[in-house]
Enzyme design. Structure first.
Site, PDB file in Angstrom:
ATOM      1  N   CYS A 172       0.838  -1.105   0.048  1.00  0.00           N
ATOM      2  CA  CYS A 172       0.180   0.092   0.134  1.00  0.00           C
ATOM      3  C   CYS A 172       0.873   1.269  -0.076  1.00  0.00           C
ATOM      4  O   CYS A 172       0.310   2.334  -0.204  1.00  0.00           O
ATOM      5  CB  CYS A 172      -1.007   0.025   1.202  1.00  0.00           C
ATOM      6  SG  CYS A 172      -1.698  -1.552   1.250  1.00  0.00           S
ATOM      7  N   HIS A 182      -3.180   7.977   5.730  1.00  0.00           N
ATOM      8  CA  HIS A 182      -3.360   6.579   4.918  1.00  0.00           C
ATOM      9  C   HIS A 182      -4.622   6.121   4.935  1.00  0.00           C
ATOM     10  O   HIS A 182      -5.191   5.819   4.195  1.00  0.00           O
ATOM     11  CB  HIS A 182      -2.447   5.508   5.623  1.00  0.00           C
ATOM     12  CG  HIS A 182      -2.080   4.473   4.839  1.00  0.00           C
ATOM     13  ND1 HIS A 182      -1.931   4.279   3.518  1.00  0.00           N
ATOM     14  CD2 HIS A 182      -2.390   2.977   5.252  1.00  0.00           C
ATOM     15  CE1 HIS A 182      -1.929   2.979   3.081  1.00  0.00           C
ATOM     16  NE2 HIS A 182      -2.213   2.214   4.067  1.00  0.00           N
ATOM     17  N   GLU A 213      -2.397   4.906  12.989  1.00  0.00           N
ATOM     18  CA  GLU A 213      -1.915   6.038  12.321  1.00  0.00           C
ATOM     19  C   GLU A 213      -2.354   7.292  13.348  1.00  0.00           C
ATOM     20  O   GLU A 213      -1.401   8.285  13.596  1.00  0.00           O
ATOM     21  CB  GLU A 213      -2.726   6.335  11.358  1.00  0.00           C
ATOM     22  CG  GLU A 213      -2.365   7.435  10.304  1.00  0.00           C
ATOM     23  CD  GLU A 213      -2.654   7.616   9.003  1.00  0.00           C
ATOM     24  OE1 GLU A 213      -3.788   6.556   8.742  1.00  0.00           O
ATOM     25  OE2 GLU A 213      -2.287   8.353   8.040  1.00  0.00           O
ATOM     26  N   LYS A 270      -9.619   8.213   1.102  1.00  0.00           N
ATOM     27  CA  LYS A 270     -10.046   6.599   0.783  1.00  0.00           C
ATOM     28  C   LYS A 270     -11.519   6.586   1.567  1.00  0.00           C
ATOM     29  O   LYS A 270     -12.265   5.711   0.831  1.00  0.00           O
ATOM     30  CB  LYS A 270      -9.045   5.769   1.545  1.00  0.00           C
ATOM     31  CG  LYS A 270      -7.817   5.622   1.015  1.00  0.00           C
ATOM     32  CD  LYS A 270      -6.966   4.535   1.760  1.00  0.00           C
ATOM     33  CE  LYS A 270      -5.618   4.364   1.116  1.00  0.00           C
ATOM     34  NZ  LYS A 270      -4.619   5.333   1.666  1.00  0.00           N
ATOM     35  N   HIS A 313      -9.300   2.344  -1.477  1.00  0.00           N
ATOM     36  CA  HIS A 313      -8.106   2.019  -1.110  1.00  0.00           C
ATOM     37  C   HIS A 313      -7.776   1.855  -2.546  1.00  0.00           C
ATOM     38  O   HIS A 313      -7.829   0.438  -2.978  1.00  0.00           O
ATOM     39  CB  HIS A 313      -7.749   1.095   0.000  1.00  0.00           C
ATOM     40  CG  HIS A 313      -6.391   1.053   0.278  1.00  0.00           C
ATOM     41  ND1 HIS A 313      -5.295   1.475  -0.482  1.00  0.00           N
ATOM     42  CD2 HIS A 313      -5.676   0.317   1.223  1.00  0.00           C
ATOM     43  CE1 HIS A 313      -3.969   1.281  -0.034  1.00  0.00           C
ATOM     44  NE2 HIS A 313      -4.159   0.462   1.191  1.00  0.00           N
ATOM     45  N   PHE A 357       1.319  -3.520   3.955  1.00  0.00           N
ATOM     46  CA  PHE A 357       1.371  -4.810   4.489  1.00  0.00           C
ATOM     47  C   PHE A 357       2.792  -5.121   4.033  1.00  0.00           C
ATOM     48  O   PHE A 357       3.470  -4.824   3.132  1.00  0.00           O
ATOM     49  CB  PHE A 357       0.453  -5.728   3.382  1.00  0.00           C
ATOM     50  CG  PHE A 357      -0.904  -5.789   3.711  1.00  0.00           C
ATOM     51  CD1 PHE A 357      -1.382  -5.393   5.010  1.00  0.00           C
ATOM     52  CD2 PHE A 357      -1.664  -6.668   3.104  1.00  0.00           C
ATOM     53  CE1 PHE A 357      -2.741  -5.435   5.503  1.00  0.00           C
ATOM     54  CE2 PHE A 357      -2.967  -6.889   3.364  1.00  0.00           C
ATOM     55  CZ  PHE A 357      -3.496  -6.378   4.404  1.00  0.00           C
TER      56      PHE A 357
END
Lengths: 423, 395
Positions: free
Chosen positions: A173, A313, A324, A343, A348, A408
């Site tokens: 990501c 994010h 976050e 997002k 995403h 990830f």
């Protein structure tokens, strides 16, 4: 024209963008500011038996509503990336048609044969076995070149006439941000005066959706697609898969000014830090996230107090948003800047997200406006941040924006985007 | 800034064995290629040796989260860190991995393709959803993800300075090495780990590469004698610890070789000779001395890259050329780092390999520098230049 470390300042002179809200920067950006959602029911393939049936798909211009799986992920990536690059290069006005004077850094997902290709080979072979499919695939050079990891980059490099070997990369990501960082570094090193950094993803196909679903990463709020992506909200239940692309034309501020180009902003700093804790979760101590943010700030020579906004994010998974928010508090203390997640509107976009969000950060500086986090109904009491809930916010004096990307596999990249210095 | 960068650690696994000493002994001792001719017929492949995984991936839980490709790469990365004596430096070690795709579940793929391929699409699609949802193991997704080789290296070995994964076959590895080197040379960090891995004994890899016509079919033959017939994929992994020379000296680490430069390009290959010309232009960027030159050629045996490489090598008439692909095969993303590792090992040993292919130079002069070549099967030209470190820095 140099930064605090004596490196060439790196300017952005062109932006291109494709999102589920539209093809082109202005269309996507205006709809993001309007708080519109691009999430809808998947029409590309039947969703029977699936836990998640929604996504942020991008139809190609020739496709009917929803599209089909006949067009594979690498083809979608190439098409969207090419559009975004063409838009960015046109705005930058750099180089001649098919002759871009710099390198190509491409963030994209790993690609492989998909089920339509496997079924076609199995039919041709009269067998589902690999050994027979290999025989049936003999001479299918198109199959080979489409699904090679280097294939998309090669075709984009050929089309736009970029110089040197194109580099394709993946950091899950954080991929789009990694592409920008790698391009920025090449300019700072003096390897090139200009670069195209692009992140693109077109992975909404059955197997990819099911795999993310099996990891319990996806929202299953299928009944109301536009309300499914709920970053930082109390009832968030996962991210929504999506597609898109964004490209930046980057060049040294010195060469941009020398040719009289309009400078949209700077990529002033890049920071990264890997996590060693777990394949899909970050260490509860938040060290890697905090380290990546701090590295971006120190790379840019910007103090936390000077950051006016964070493009988060903000995936909408319970875990990411909690970590976050923790990282924000650790770095910014008691008075963190506002943070919003686009997002919430476009889902995403995976390998594209870092690039789309860096582009949006630059547009925030350009237009002095913060896009909202929509679907913010019930605040999460453990996340006490100003998430620019539901409605865009006009601001003034915004000079520095942080863009976070956490992947990830523990690959975290943060970018610091800044207003151009007075000429 | 252009700081001196050494290779201070090598983690190397090929069909010839594991480690620096084993490869020097094998390749100077008349090694014969290990070939699995039957398993993936008509495509011969070079098999991997058995790995003592527990020594580098001690937790069974970690091993279970990976398939052979990630295990191999994580294992070789650990060998490199040990070889460099750099276990204590991993938290600020930078990582660049050149990755292919991880393993698919061949059994699930074959069962679904056999069951559904002939059905009309409206019947196949819902069944496909069902079969995938029930048949795929969640952990296999992570084992399949390209960036999770780097992720596993971070988790198992604690490498956390930074992490990037490049994709793009041979070019990815050359650019991984080029960028890792450039970042250290300009002072972005002191130590980095870079490399790649290939498991050749995989049907999904054969299915990806075979349609391009780049894989040899039938009996094994040395690369120079295949007449462009194709590459033989070789299971291999190579990870290199790159380190700023002063940083290595300060901690008492020895240099195996100096990495003097890496250069890469991607010719469109529109006409014969383009690729060789691109490589010649790269050569001009490297500090090649007027001294005996050894070449570790990454020649694959595939057309037209092999003919282009031969044309390039013909322009180095005084060099001593070794085509190690005739013994270990072609490693795609692992190929270039493996050839660099073999070059560094030879410089550290103070010698060079005997001919490994019928076309290899008969001379056995000890090279002052070693040039590594990489001509990708589809695209990509790359060169790296290695030099010995000073005797007092070898110890």
């Amino acid at each position: 024209m140099k930064d605090h470390l004596g490196r060439p300042l790196v300017a952005v002179t062109g932006i291109g963008m494709v999102t589920p809200l539209g093809w082109g920067v202005e269309r996507s950006w205006q709809r993001l500011l309007a708080g519109e959602s691009g999430i809808r029911r998947i029409g590309r393939f039947p969703t029977a038996q699936l836990r998640t049936t929604i996504a942020g798909t991008v139809d190609l211009p020739e496709e009917t509503e929803g599209g089909s799986t006949a067009i594979s992920s690498p083809e979608r990536v190439e098409r969207m990336a090419a559009f975004a690059i063409a838009e960015a290069v046109a705005e930058a006005g750099l180089g001649a048609e098919g002759d871009f004077p710099g390198v190509l850094m491409l963030g994209m997902p790993p690609v492989e044969h998909e089920w339509p290709q496997r079924f076609a080979l199995a039919r041709a072979a009269g067998s589902g076995r690999y050994v027979d499919q290999v025989r049936a695939a003999t001479g299918h050079r198109d199959l080979y070149e489409t699904f090679l990891f280097g294939g998309v980059g090669e075709r984009l490099a050929a089309r736009f006439g970029t110089k040197g070997a194109p580099i394709s990369m993946t950091t899950a990501c954080a991929t789009g941000a990694t592409a920008i960082q790698t391009a920025v570094e090449a300019i700072q090193r003096g390897e090139t005066d200009a670069a195209i950094a692009v992140g693109a993803d077109g992975s909404v196909q059955p197997e990819a959706l099911i795999r993310f679903s099996l990891l319990s990463a996806l929202s299953a709020r299928n009944e109301d697609p536009t309300a499914a992506a709920r970053p930082f909200e109390k009832t968030r239940d996962g991210f929504v898969m999506s597609e898109g692309a964004a490209a930046l034309v980057l060049e040294s501020l010195a060469s941009a000014r020398a040719r009289g180009a309009a400078v949209i902003g700077l990529v002033a700093g890049c920071g990264e830090r890997a996590d060693s804790f777990h394949r899909t979760r970050s260490n509860p101590d938040g060290a890697a996230i905090i380290g990546a943010i701090r590295n971006a700030l120190s790379d840019a020579g910007v103090a936390p107090a000077d950051v006016g906004y964070v493009n988060g994010h903000g995936t909408g998974t319970p875990e990411n948003d909690k970590m976050e928010a923790f990282g924000m508090r650790a770095v910014f203390g008691e008075a963190p800047p506002p943070i919003s997640s686009i997002k919430s509107m476009i889902g995403h976009t995976l390998s594209a997200a870092g690039a789309i969000e860096a582009a949006a950060s630059l547009l925030s500086i350009r237009d002095q406006v913060l896009p909202p986090t929509i679907n913010h109904v019930e605040p999460d009491p453990s996340i006490t941040l100003d998430v620019v809930p539901n409605v865009k916010r006009q601001v003034s004096g915004l000079r520095h924006v942080l863009s976070n990307s956490f992947g990830f596999g523990g690959q975290n990249v943060c970018l610091l985007l800044s207003a151009a210095p007075e000429a | 800034m252009n700081r001196e960068i050494w290779i201070t650690g090598i983690g190397l696994v090929t069909s010839q064995g594991e480690g620096r000493e084993a490869h020097w002994a094998a390749l100077t001792g008349g090694a014969k290629p290990a070939v699995d001719a039957a398993g993936f017929a008509p495509f011969p492949v070079h098999p991997l040796p058995p790995l003592t995984l527990d020594t580098q991936i001690p937790r069974k839980g970690d091993q279970r989260q990976m398939e052979p490709w990630q295990r191999l790469g994580t294992y070789a990365a650990g060998l490199a860190i040990d070889d460099a004596g750099a276990r204590g430096l991993v938290s600020d070690m930078h990582l660049v991995v050149a990755a292919g795709g991880g393993e698919r579940d061949i059994g699930v793929d074959e069962a679904i393709a056999s069951e559904l391929a002939e059905l009309p699409e409206d019947r196949a699609a819902p069944l496909l959803n069902q079969r995938l949802a029930n048949g795929l193991r969640p952990t296999l997704f992570l084992a399949q993800l390209s960036n999770l080789l780097a992720g596993n290296i971070s988790i198992v070995h604690g490498v956390t300075g930074s992490s990037r994964t490049f994709m793009g076959e041979e070019s990815a590895a050359a650019d991984a090495l080029r960028i890792a080197h450039a970042r250290l040379a300009e002072g972005r960090g002191e130590i980095a780990l870079v490399g790649g891995a290939l498991v050749a004994q995989r049907w999904d890899m054969v299915l990806l590469y075979a349609p391009g016509g780049g894989l040899l079919q039938g009996g094994f033959a040395p690369v120079s004698t295949r007449d462009g017939g194709g590459a033989v994929m070789g299971g291999m992994a190579a990870f290199l610890v790159l380190e700023h020379a002063e940083h290595a000296r300060a901690r008492g680490a020895r240099g195996i070789a100096k990495l003097a430069g890496v250069a890469s390009d991607a010719s469109r290959r529109a006409a014969a000779g383009d690729s060789a010309a691109a490589a010649r232009a790269l050569l001009a960027k490297l500090p090649v001395a007027d001294a005996p030159l050894g070449v570790m050629s990454g020649e694959t045996g595939a057309a037209p890259a092999t003919a282009e490489e031969e044309a390039f090598l013909a322009g180095l008439p005084n060099a001593t050329v070794r085509r190690a692909g005739s013994v270990i095969g072609h490693g795609i993303e692992a190929g270039f780092p493996t050839q660099v590792a073999l070059g560094a090992i030879a410089l550290d040993q103070g010698g060079f390999y005997p001919p490994l292919d019928p076309a290899d130079t008969l001379s056995s002069a000890t090279p002052r520098q070693v040039l590594v070549t990489g001509f990708g099967i589809f695209r990509g030209e790359a060169l790296a230049l290695l030099e010995p470190v000073a005797p007092e820095d070898r110890a």
